[in-house]
Each structure stands twice: as C-alpha cells, then as structure tokens.
Write a protein that holds these residues in place. Structure first.
Motif, short mmCIF file in Angstrom:
data_model
loop_
_atom_site.label_atom_id
_atom_site.label_comp_id
_atom_site.label_asym_id
_atom_site.label_seq_id
_atom_site.Cartn_x
_atom_site.Cartn_y
_atom_site.Cartn_z
N GLU A 11 0.83 -1.21 0.00
CA GLU A 11 0.00 0.00 0.00
C GLU A 11 0.87 1.26 0.00
OE1 GLU A 11 -3.10 0.65 -0.33
OE2 GLU A 11 -4.13 -1.28 -0.07
N CYS A 12 1.96 1.24 0.76
CA CYS A 12 2.86 2.40 0.80
C CYS A 12 3.55 2.62 -0.55
CB CYS A 12 3.89 2.23 1.91
SG CYS A 12 3.22 2.46 3.57
N PRO A 140 5.47 4.70 8.33
CA PRO A 140 6.26 5.93 8.39
C PRO A 140 7.68 5.77 7.84
CG PRO A 140 5.08 5.59 10.45
CD PRO A 140 4.91 4.34 9.65
N THR A 141 8.27 4.60 8.07
CA THR A 141 9.64 4.37 7.60
C THR A 141 9.70 4.32 6.08
OG1 THR A 141 10.23 3.19 9.63
CG2 THR A 141 11.63 2.83 7.70
N ILE A 142 8.78 3.60 5.46
CA ILE A 142 8.78 3.51 3.99
C ILE A 142 8.55 4.89 3.38
CG2 ILE A 142 7.57 2.56 1.98
CD1 ILE A 142 7.10 0.01 3.63
N ARG A 143 7.63 5.64 3.97
CA ARG A 143 7.38 6.99 3.46
C ARG A 143 8.63 7.86 3.59
NH1 ARG A 143 1.78 6.66 6.73
NH2 ARG A 143 0.50 5.74 5.09
N LYS A 144 9.29 7.74 4.72
CA LYS A 144 10.51 8.53 4.94
C LYS A 144 11.61 8.11 3.98
CE LYS A 144 12.83 11.60 7.34
NZ LYS A 144 12.48 13.04 7.28
N ALA A 145 11.69 6.82 3.69
CA ALA A 145 12.72 6.33 2.77
C ALA A 145 12.58 6.97 1.39
CB ALA A 145 12.64 4.81 2.65
N LEU A 158 18.04 2.02 1.97
CA LEU A 158 17.69 0.63 2.24
C LEU A 158 16.69 0.56 3.38
CD1 LEU A 158 18.99 -2.60 1.87
CD2 LEU A 158 19.32 -2.05 4.28
N VAL A 159 15.65 -0.26 3.22
CA VAL A 159 14.69 -0.54 4.30
C VAL A 159 14.70 -2.04 4.55
CG1 VAL A 159 12.32 -0.37 5.09
CG2 VAL A 159 13.25 1.42 3.60
N ASP A 160 15.21 -2.44 5.70
CA ASP A 160 15.26 -3.85 6.08
C ASP A 160 14.13 -4.11 7.07
OD1 ASP A 160 16.37 -6.45 5.98
OD2 ASP A 160 17.47 -6.09 7.85
N ILE A 161 13.27 -5.05 6.77
CA ILE A 161 12.07 -5.30 7.58
C ILE A 161 12.14 -6.72 8.14
CG2 ILE A 161 9.53 -5.32 7.58
CD1 ILE A 161 9.72 -3.74 4.87
N THR A 162 12.00 -6.86 9.45
CA THR A 162 12.04 -8.21 10.02
C THR A 162 10.77 -8.97 9.62
OG1 THR A 162 11.03 -7.45 12.09
CG2 THR A 162 13.46 -7.48 11.97
N LYS A 163 10.93 -10.28 9.50
CA LYS A 163 9.83 -11.09 8.98
C LYS A 163 8.58 -11.02 9.85
CE LYS A 163 8.61 -15.58 7.08
NZ LYS A 163 9.08 -16.90 6.60
N PRO A 174 -4.20 5.49 4.93
CA PRO A 174 -3.64 6.01 3.67
C PRO A 174 -3.20 7.46 3.85
CG PRO A 174 -5.73 4.89 3.29
CD PRO A 174 -5.58 5.00 4.76
N GLN A 175 -2.14 7.80 3.15
CA GLN A 175 -1.57 9.14 3.29
C GLN A 175 -1.08 9.61 1.93
OE1 GLN A 175 0.86 9.79 6.86
NE2 GLN A 175 2.37 10.81 5.58
N VAL A 176 -1.41 10.84 1.59
CA VAL A 176 -0.90 11.43 0.35
C VAL A 176 0.58 11.73 0.55
CG1 VAL A 176 -1.06 13.37 -1.25
CG2 VAL A 176 -3.14 12.41 -0.21
N PRO A 177 1.43 11.29 -0.39
CA PRO A 177 2.87 11.52 -0.21
C PRO A 177 3.19 13.00 -0.05
CG PRO A 177 2.47 10.02 -2.03
CD PRO A 177 1.14 10.56 -1.62
N GLU A 178 4.14 13.26 0.82
CA GLU A 178 4.60 14.63 1.02
C GLU A 178 5.29 15.11 -0.26
OE1 GLU A 178 7.77 17.00 3.90
OE2 GLU A 178 6.96 15.06 4.52
N VAL A 179 4.89 16.27 -0.73
CA VAL A 179 5.50 16.82 -1.94
C VAL A 179 6.91 17.28 -1.61
CG1 VAL A 179 5.36 18.62 -3.70
CG2 VAL A 179 3.27 17.52 -2.86
N ILE A 180 7.87 16.80 -2.41
CA ILE A 180 9.25 17.22 -2.22
C ILE A 180 9.44 18.53 -2.96
CG2 ILE A 180 11.68 16.57 -2.43
CD1 ILE A 180 10.06 14.75 -0.59
N GLU A 181 9.35 19.60 -2.22
CA GLU A 181 9.53 20.92 -2.84
C GLU A 181 11.00 21.11 -3.21
OE1 GLU A 181 7.16 22.83 -3.60
OE2 GLU A 181 5.46 22.18 -2.36
N ARG A 182 11.22 21.90 -4.24
CA ARG A 182 12.59 22.28 -4.58
C ARG A 182 13.15 23.05 -3.40
NH1 ARG A 182 15.07 21.79 -9.14
NH2 ARG A 182 13.14 21.27 -10.23
#
Length: 558
Positions: A11-12, A140-145, A158-163, A174-182
């Motif tokens: 979903e992310c 939050p981690t995937i979004r931050k990545a 890299l995002v390492d996720i334990t099983k 659900p969250q709209v991605p943060e726009v990366i402004e210039r």
C-alpha cells in the motif's frame, strides 16, 4: 484500517506512485511476495534472474524516468546481492529504495539461517538506511525512505524489515505523499553578484556540466545561461544530455577520454563555471594543474562537494535550476567571438577519429546514432564500450545515457536497459557492451525473453578485456595478464538458448541492416559485432597527468 505488515508495504508503494518493482523472492520476504500476488493488478513485479539484475533494473528505471526505482530481495545472500547495485546508484546520486526482509527480531544476532546485518553492510553506500522491528514503524519508515531518496541530492536508501513485522497486523491509514519541494537555499545576494562580476570580467569563459544539472531538471536554464555568457560547453559522463550534444557550442566530454577540444579549452579558459559536477579524478587528471589558468565557480546542491577535490574561487550551494535562473535574470548579454573562434579551430584541428577501413566500436555507435536520429536511450556497460558510446553518440536531452559513472560497474547495463524500457516503453533502448561486461550478467537475457522486453543488446566483442588491455599495452609493456578472453563462448548461441534473437556482424556493411532488423523486431535481440582486439579509446590522458597532456594515436606514433 488494520492489515498485515506485508500489505502495508505494498500500500505504501502504491501511495508513492510506484508502478513497477524488480526483485527475487526468498524465505524471509515471502509475506511481501504473497501481498504482491494479491496486488498484481495494481503493481507490476519483474522477476529478474539475479538480485543484482534487480538492483540495476531499478536504477535504470530511475535514471530514465527521474522517479524512485524500487528493488526487493530476501535476507542473507539475496540482500548482499543487491550491494553492488545500491553502491552504483548511490555513487551517481540516483534515487533508489531497496527493500529487504530479515529474520524475525527474536532470531537476530544469532547467526540464524540467511541472517545478515544488511543495514550494517550498506551503511557506507547508502544515503540512509532503516531496520523496521515494529509494525507501527513500518508505514512511516517507507514513506521517509522515499522522501530521503528524492530530496536534495538524490541517493539510495535501504529498508530492512524483520519477517515478524511483515506477518503482524497493524493500523494503516492512507496518506498522500509529502511533496518534495525544490529546496530553498539561502545563498547570499552578494554571492550571485560576485558570480556575475566574475562572468562579466571573463574573456574566455567555459561551462562544465555534470549529472547534478540533470537531477535538478536544469537543462533549459543551462541552455539560456550558456547563450547569455556566450561560452563553449563540455560535460562529464554523468552530464551527458544536460546540454544538447548536437549544439555547435558543445565540445564533447572532459577528462581522461575527453576530446582534445574540451581538455585544451578548459586548460586555456580564464573562467570555468561548473554546474552539478563533483570534479572526479577521471575528469580532472592532475588536480594541481586542472584549469590552472582559470578562476572557478562551482554550483552544487551538496556543500560537501565545494572545495573537496578542487579548490574553487566561488562556491554556490543550492539547486542548479534556481541558481542558473537567478543568474539568467541578472546577467547582461556577453559576447566572446574570438574565444569561440579559437574553440571552433580546436574542434576542426582535433576531431574524433578511428580507422575507417575496418569494423570498429566507434563505427557501430555512429550507425546506431544515424538509425535513431540521436533519440534513443543508450545504456552501457563499463570500459571501452562506455567511452565510445559517450564520445560518438550525441545526446540531445537528459536521461538518454544510462551508465555507471562513479562506481564503474561491469555487468550494469543489461539490467539497467530493462529498467529503462519499463520506465520509457515508447523509446528505443540499446545496451552497448563489451564481451567482458556482457558475460558478467548475461543471465538477464532470460528475464528479457520471459517478459519479451524489446531491448537491443549490442556486444562489441574483441575477445579481450579491452580497457584493461589498453592500459597494459600503453603502461605495462604489453604484459596481458588475465585480459585475454579468446575462449569458446558463442554469445549468439547463448542468447538464443536464453530465448532471444541473435545476429552476428563481422563486416561494416552488415551493421546497418542488423540495427534496422533489431529496431523492427518486437522482442529482445542481441547483435554481436566482432571487432579487433587492439582497438583503443582515444584521446586519452595518462593517469596522474594534467588533462592538457591529452594524446591520441598520432601523438604516440610521432
């Protein structure tokens, strides 16, 4: 809503606009692959032949599109097989997110089956990395990545996720991605004024452009800037296409295998304006003698690059598009007719040349350019094939050349070309390889045939490791240690065995028909071109020498 961690991952990815991922499954990442099965109508997963191929494909996708490339791998060897691709992307500032799965938290640090501290392994070769051990941290981690991969100077995350996190259920909103402004950089007004003063005082300005101009989307501003200051332009390998390679102001690549015009021009200029380049050793040669007659203005998004390799007279830290835009607004039109006449004279005196009587790498590249009107996406491997492509194909726009610059990764191009084709399906995509590079990851032909990816793989086969042999010829008294590949491998049969069409070319007159057949063929095809073992890339600068000591075959014979 509550859902499994593996579903949250997918979903992310969808939140971030990801439509294609490249990867290879395994035990610890099975939950995520089970979710990919459920979401297969929304996200396209490409099963590569090897995890390294997946990382290069994600990288090629990112370079072709400007979006974040995504690759997946399981723990242990799956994760470590991504390392070369992650380092390749990071060295060239390519936005990449690599998602791996590891053993459950309770098994970490116990030498469990296929357990590797992949975050520790990749710490020096990523912009940032994460280990996710709690389900509430996953989204939050995937979004931050993705944010980190894209913002400022792009890079690999890299995002390492334990099983156990992929199995547990957690709350997902659900969250709209943060726009990366210039990013807004507060460079002082005095800095821009000083740059303008330096430009106005200059009689022989020269512009050198790198990959940062492409990342910034600054091509239009660059074109206007070059016209305003009335200067010639050279580029780095990563900067190809930032400035139109067919423009008369363009002088070719700078550095070890740059043109004589670029190397001599930069050495004679009185002002060098560098846009988004990091002064690689392959560009500068002897740094103490680099552009020694010039003052240097360095524009770069990364403050760490200013004065890192070459001392400059003015550093401007910020977004190249914004800085060039500011300069364009304030600059009056400059005119340097005598300087441009001198540069034209150098271009006429020192054109790129090769033996016209035999089948050579440069001839093949020129025919590809002619057949594609300089508009194809050209991927390369590393070595002579890469340099010939950079020298003889004139790139008109950004993101046309897809190549491993900083790390120099042999085996990169085939995976990258598939990623580029998925990112830009309407464009013709070539991968130019030498036989040494091609054999490293040719197993990805099986991926291309499985999905019928219409890439055109050109192998310039000289039966040697060409660039290493060139150095051995010039600097090691022809002691050809471990560079002769004159074995029994038949690349055409291998290609056909892996489900691709293959054509072998041994004469110049066979090149154009082969290229036309490949372009017309709706599937993966290999063109093997047999060239001579001692074809060399010229011009060249000897390691450690200043770039104005550039030489070619004529200089050697004299």
């Amino acid at each position: 809503m509550e859902m499994k961690g593996s579903d949250i991952v997918v979903e992310c990815l969808l939140e971030q606009g990801v439509d294609t991922v490249f990867g290879y499954p395994g035990g610890t990442i099975l939950e995520i692959y089970d979710s990919l099965y459920k979401y297969q109508d929304k996200i396209n997963h490409i099963l590569t032949s090897h995890e390294q191929g997946a990382s290069h494909a994600a990288d090629g996708y990112a370079r072709a599109t400007g979006k974040v490339g995504v690759c997946l791998a399981t723990s242990g060897p799956g994760a470590t097989n991504l390392v070369t691709g992650i380092a390749t992307a990071q060295m060239d500032s390519i936005p990449l997110v690599a998602i791996t799965a590891n053993q459950a938290v309770s098994l970490l640090g116990k030498d469990s089956f296929q357990e590797v501290d992949i975050a520790g392994v990749t710490m020096p070769i990523t912009k940032h990395n994460f280990i996710v051990k709690k389900i509430e941290d996953l989204a939050p981690t995937i979004r931050k990545a993705f944010q980190i991969a894209k913002e400022g100077r792009p890079g690999a995350v890299l995002v390492d996720i334990t099983k156990d996190v992929t199995i547990k259920k957690g709350d997902y909103k659900p969250q709209v991605p943060e726009v990366i402004e210039r990013r807004s950089y507060t460079y002082p007004t005095e800095t821009i004024k000083k740059a303008i003063q330096m430009i106005e005082k200059s009689e022989r300005p020269f512009v050198f452009v790198g990959g940062g101009a492409i990342a910034a989307g600054a091509s239009e501003e660059l074109k206007e800037f070059v016209e305003k200051i009335d200067a010639p332009v050279a580029d780095s390998l990563m900067g190809k296409g930032a400035y139109d390679g067919t423009n008369p102001r363009y002088t070719g690549m700078l550095g070890m295998h740059g043109t004589k015009t670029s190397n001599l021009g930069v050495s004679r200029c009185d002002l060098l304006i560098v846009v988004g380049a990091r002064f690689s050793d392959r560009v500068t040669g002897n740094t103490a003698k680099f552009a020694r007659n010039a003052k240097i203005i360095h524009i770069d998004v990364d403050a760490a690059e200013i004065n890192k390799n070459v001392a400059v007279d003015l550093g401007i830290v910020g977004d190249a598009k914004s800085i060039l835009g500011a300069l364009n607004l304030l600059l009056a039109q400059q005119n340097h007719p005598q300087w441009l006449k001198e540069i034209r004279g150098l271009k006429e005196q020192f054109p790129l040349t090769y033996n016209p009587d035999i089948l050579t790498g440069p001839y093949v590249i020129e025919q590809i350019e002619a057949m594609t009107d300089s508009n194809a996406i050209i991927c390369t491997e590393v070595g002579q094939n890469q340099m010939w492509a950079a020298q003889y194909y004139h790139f008109r726009r950004p993101r046309q050349l897809i190549t491993s610059g900083g790390l120099g990764t042999m085996g990169y191009g085939l995976g990258a070309s598939m990623g580029a084709k998925y990112g830009k399906p309407d464009q013709v995509v070539f991968n130019i390889a030498g036989d040494g590079c091609f054999r490293m990851n040719l197993n990805e032909l099986a991926t291309a045939s499985r999905y019928n990816v219409p890439i055109i793989q050109v192998v310039l086969n000289n039966h040697v490791l060409g660039m290493v042999r060139q150095w051995q010829t010039l600097f090691y008294d022809k002691r050809y240690s471990a560079t002769i590949l004159n074995d029994k491998v038949d690349f055409c049969k291998v290609a056909e065995g892996l489900g691709c069409k293959a054509i072998r070319v041994t004469k110049k007159e066979e090149v154009l028909p082969a290229i036309q057949e490949a372009i017309d063929y709706n599937g993966p095809i290999v063109i093997e071109c047999i060239i001579q073992e001692d074809d060399k890339v010229f011009p060249m600068v000897a390691p450690g020498a200043p770039i104005d000591e550039v030489f070619d075959e004529n200089d050697i014979s004299e």
